[in-house]
Scaffold this motif. Structure first.
Motif, PDB file in Angstrom:
ATOM      1  N   GLN A 251      -2.759  -3.326  -3.269  1.00  0.00           N
ATOM      2  CA  GLN A 251      -3.539  -2.434  -3.575  1.00  0.00           C
ATOM      3  C   GLN A 251      -4.008  -1.325  -4.232  1.00  0.00           C
ATOM      4  O   GLN A 251      -3.011  -0.503  -4.132  1.00  0.00           O
ATOM      5  CB  GLN A 251      -3.820  -2.101  -1.537  1.00  0.00           C
ATOM      6  CG  GLN A 251      -4.725  -0.856  -1.736  1.00  0.00           C
ATOM      7  CD  GLN A 251      -6.454  -1.972  -1.998  1.00  0.00           C
ATOM      8  OE1 GLN A 251      -7.004  -1.079  -3.251  1.00  0.00           O
ATOM      9  NE2 GLN A 251      -7.167  -2.746  -1.406  1.00  0.00           N
TER      10      GLN A 251
ATOM     11  N   THR B   4     -15.966  -7.662   6.503  1.00  0.00           N
ATOM     12  CA  THR B   4     -14.489  -7.393   5.932  1.00  0.00           C
ATOM     13  C   THR B   4     -13.607  -6.634   7.346  1.00  0.00           C
ATOM     14  O   THR B   4     -14.525  -6.849   8.780  1.00  0.00           O
ATOM     15  CB  THR B   4     -15.003  -6.301   4.988  1.00  0.00           C
ATOM     16  OG1 THR B   4     -16.327  -5.524   5.823  1.00  0.00           O
ATOM     17  CG2 THR B   4     -15.198  -6.780   3.748  1.00  0.00           C
ATOM     18  N   SER B   5     -13.093  -5.909   7.477  1.00  0.00           N
ATOM     19  CA  SER B   5     -12.670  -5.847   9.388  1.00  0.00           C
ATOM     20  C   SER B   5     -12.926  -4.545   9.340  1.00  0.00           C
ATOM     21  O   SER B   5     -12.491  -4.900  10.458  1.00  0.00           O
ATOM     22  CB  SER B   5     -10.248  -5.925   8.638  1.00  0.00           C
ATOM     23  OG  SER B   5     -10.103  -5.043   7.743  1.00  0.00           O
TER      24      SER B   5
ATOM     25  N   GLN C  47      -4.162  -2.183  11.866  1.00  0.00           N
ATOM     26  CA  GLN C  47      -5.825  -2.448  12.343  1.00  0.00           C
ATOM     27  C   GLN C  47      -5.744  -2.669  13.674  1.00  0.00           C
ATOM     28  O   GLN C  47      -7.017  -2.958  14.013  1.00  0.00           O
ATOM     29  CB  GLN C  47      -7.318  -2.441  11.710  1.00  0.00           C
ATOM     30  CG  GLN C  47      -7.089  -2.423  10.571  1.00  0.00           C
ATOM     31  CD  GLN C  47      -7.375  -2.899   9.423  1.00  0.00           C
ATOM     32  OE1 GLN C  47      -8.576  -3.097   9.564  1.00  0.00           O
ATOM     33  NE2 GLN C  47      -7.138  -3.123   7.931  1.00  0.00           N
TER      34      GLN C  47
ATOM     35  N   LYS D  26      -0.024  -8.860  -1.730  1.00  0.00           N
ATOM     36  CA  LYS D  26      -1.230  -8.480  -2.059  1.00  0.00           C
ATOM     37  C   LYS D  26      -0.953  -6.861  -2.449  1.00  0.00           C
ATOM     38  O   LYS D  26      -0.955  -5.844  -1.696  1.00  0.00           O
ATOM     39  CB  LYS D  26      -2.191  -7.900  -0.685  1.00  0.00           C
ATOM     40  CG  LYS D  26      -3.572  -7.778  -0.966  1.00  0.00           C
ATOM     41  CD  LYS D  26      -4.404  -7.942   0.120  1.00  0.00           C
ATOM     42  CE  LYS D  26      -4.402  -7.726   1.064  1.00  0.00           C
ATOM     43  NZ  LYS D  26      -4.383  -5.841   0.519  1.00  0.00           N
TER      44      LYS D  26
ATOM     45  N   ASP E  95       0.748  -1.382  -0.026  1.00  0.00           N
ATOM     46  CA  ASP E  95       0.357  -0.292  -0.293  1.00  0.00           C
ATOM     47  C   ASP E  95       0.615   1.071   0.091  1.00  0.00           C
ATOM     48  O   ASP E  95       1.092   1.988   1.223  1.00  0.00           O
ATOM     49  CB  ASP E  95      -0.908  -0.037   1.434  1.00  0.00           C
ATOM     50  CG  ASP E  95      -1.772  -0.822   1.687  1.00  0.00           C
ATOM     51  OD1 ASP E  95      -1.644  -2.451   1.146  1.00  0.00           O
ATOM     52  OD2 ASP E  95      -2.943  -0.524   1.678  1.00  0.00           O
TER      53      ASP E  95
ATOM     54  N   SER F  13      -0.169  -3.857   5.977  1.00  0.00           N
ATOM     55  CA  SER F  13       0.620  -3.536   4.968  1.00  0.00           C
ATOM     56  C   SER F  13       1.468  -2.674   5.905  1.00  0.00           C
ATOM     57  O   SER F  13       3.102  -2.425   5.598  1.00  0.00           O
ATOM     58  CB  SER F  13      -0.776  -3.218   4.017  1.00  0.00           C
ATOM     59  OG  SER F  13      -1.074  -3.914   3.446  1.00  0.00           O
ATOM     60  N   ARG F  14       0.796  -1.336   6.567  1.00  0.00           N
ATOM     61  CA  ARG F  14       1.308  -0.378   6.758  1.00  0.00           C
ATOM     62  C   ARG F  14       2.236  -0.526   7.819  1.00  0.00           C
ATOM     63  O   ARG F  14       3.703  -0.370   8.551  1.00  0.00           O
ATOM     64  CB  ARG F  14       0.633   0.565   7.181  1.00  0.00           C
ATOM     65  CG  ARG F  14      -0.617   1.375   6.141  1.00  0.00           C
ATOM     66  CD  ARG F  14      -1.375   2.102   7.030  1.00  0.00           C
ATOM     67  NE  ARG F  14      -2.454   0.799   7.735  1.00  0.00           N
ATOM     68  CZ  ARG F  14      -3.625   1.531   8.003  1.00  0.00           C
ATOM     69  NH1 ARG F  14      -4.199   2.907   8.346  1.00  0.00           N
ATOM     70  NH2 ARG F  14      -4.462   0.506   8.777  1.00  0.00           N
TER      71      ARG F  14
END
Ligand SMILES: O=c1ccn([C@@H]2O[C@H](COP(=O)(O)O)[C@@H](O)[C@H]2O)c(=O)[nH]1
Length: 272
Positions: free
Chosen positions: A61, A147-148, A215, A59, A23, A239-240
């Protein structure tokens, strides 16, 4: 080799359920990339090289590339990953959903243009909106289920025939849509109870599980809820937390990403 077989092999080869999310956010890039003509490509290439032996999948995005008109850099990073790490599945996170004729073009974009092994899709428009992806028999369709994000509950928790909608999605994909064994589901790590419910419904079907790291999803609860009997079955995405592990402006972003990816992979493996 088809998507599911490739994923199974990557789980074993790298002893990993970690999906490294790509990302790329220019505002968080290290200073040394500022004057490069293709900073997004270079950043993602470094991350891929630093984590390829720790990941079961990558993955990208698409929004982070498309927002900047950087689809060319996404094409190149996908080509790079395919060439150098052909055994690691490449998942295009695009969450597509449209009528069949349009879906056919989205499938070409994901599988032909970017060469992805699988793409995320939205089930809201029903089977004929997902079927075109299945025509690519060696690729995967990863269907949004639970979804998250907190707002996922707005619709996914609505009750229908005594069950929340996300459970109907899981049941429908497992029993009807997954005719050729090409499907997987997205279930957030932020909802471990629902993750366990989905696992109980879908058996061995792979789950893409975003939500650990930035998250705040709990790794132990995620793995215990979503693993298969064989201790696999998941691509747990971060990701982050991996991409921006280094302090802002640091030159060691790839080394820091590798450190956090290693910690995450190892934390996951503790509970498999
Ligand atoms: O339910 C979902 C589905 C997809 N995502 C995507 O996963 C990553 C998460 O990034 P983090 O930085 O690890 O939070 C991102 O690309 C989302 O678009 C998701 O978060 N939840």
């Amino acid at each position: 080799m088809n998507f599911i077989n490739k994923l199974s092999a990557a789980w074993t080869t790298n002893n990993s359920l970690l999906c490294v999310g790509l990302d790329p956010d220019l505002s968080r890039f290290p200073a040394q990339l500022a004057n490069e003509p293709d900073p997004i490509y270079l950043f993602c290439k470094e991350i891929i090289d630093a984590t390829a032996d720790l990941a079961c999948s990558f993955k990208p995005q698409i929004a982070y590339f498309a927002a900047l008109g950087a689809e060319g850099q996404l094409e190149r990073i996908c080509a790079y990953a395919r060439q150098h790490y052909p055994h690691i599945p490449l998942i295009l996170d695009a969450k597509r959903g449209d009528i069949g004729a349009t879906a056919r073009q989205y499938a070409r974009e994901a599988f032909d243009r970017y060469g992805a092994d699988a793409v995320t899709v939205n089930p809201y428009m029903g089977f004929d909106s997902v079927e075109p992806y299945m025509e690519w028999t060696d690729r995967g369709a990863i269907v949004l289920c639970r979804t998250s994000n907190p707002g996922g509950s707005d619709l996914q928790f609505l009750m229908a025939d005594g069950k929340p909608l996300y459970q109907h999605v899981a049941r429908m994909v497992a029993d009807k849509w997954n005719k050729n064994g090409q499907c997987a589901l997205v279930v957030g790590a932020t909802f471990p109870e629902e993750l366990a419910q989905v696992r109980a419904i879908v058996g061995e079907m792979p789950l893409l599980v975003p939500g650990v790291g930035a998250q705040g999803g709990d790794v132990e609860a995620t793995v215990r809820s979503g693993r298969t009997a064989g201790g696999a079955g998941m691509m747990i995405n971060s990701s982050r937390a991996i991409l921006y592990a280094a302090p802002q402006g640091s030159e060691d972003f790839a080394a820091a990403a590798r450190r956090v990816a290693t910690e995450t992979r190892d934390a996951i493996n503790l509970y498999r």
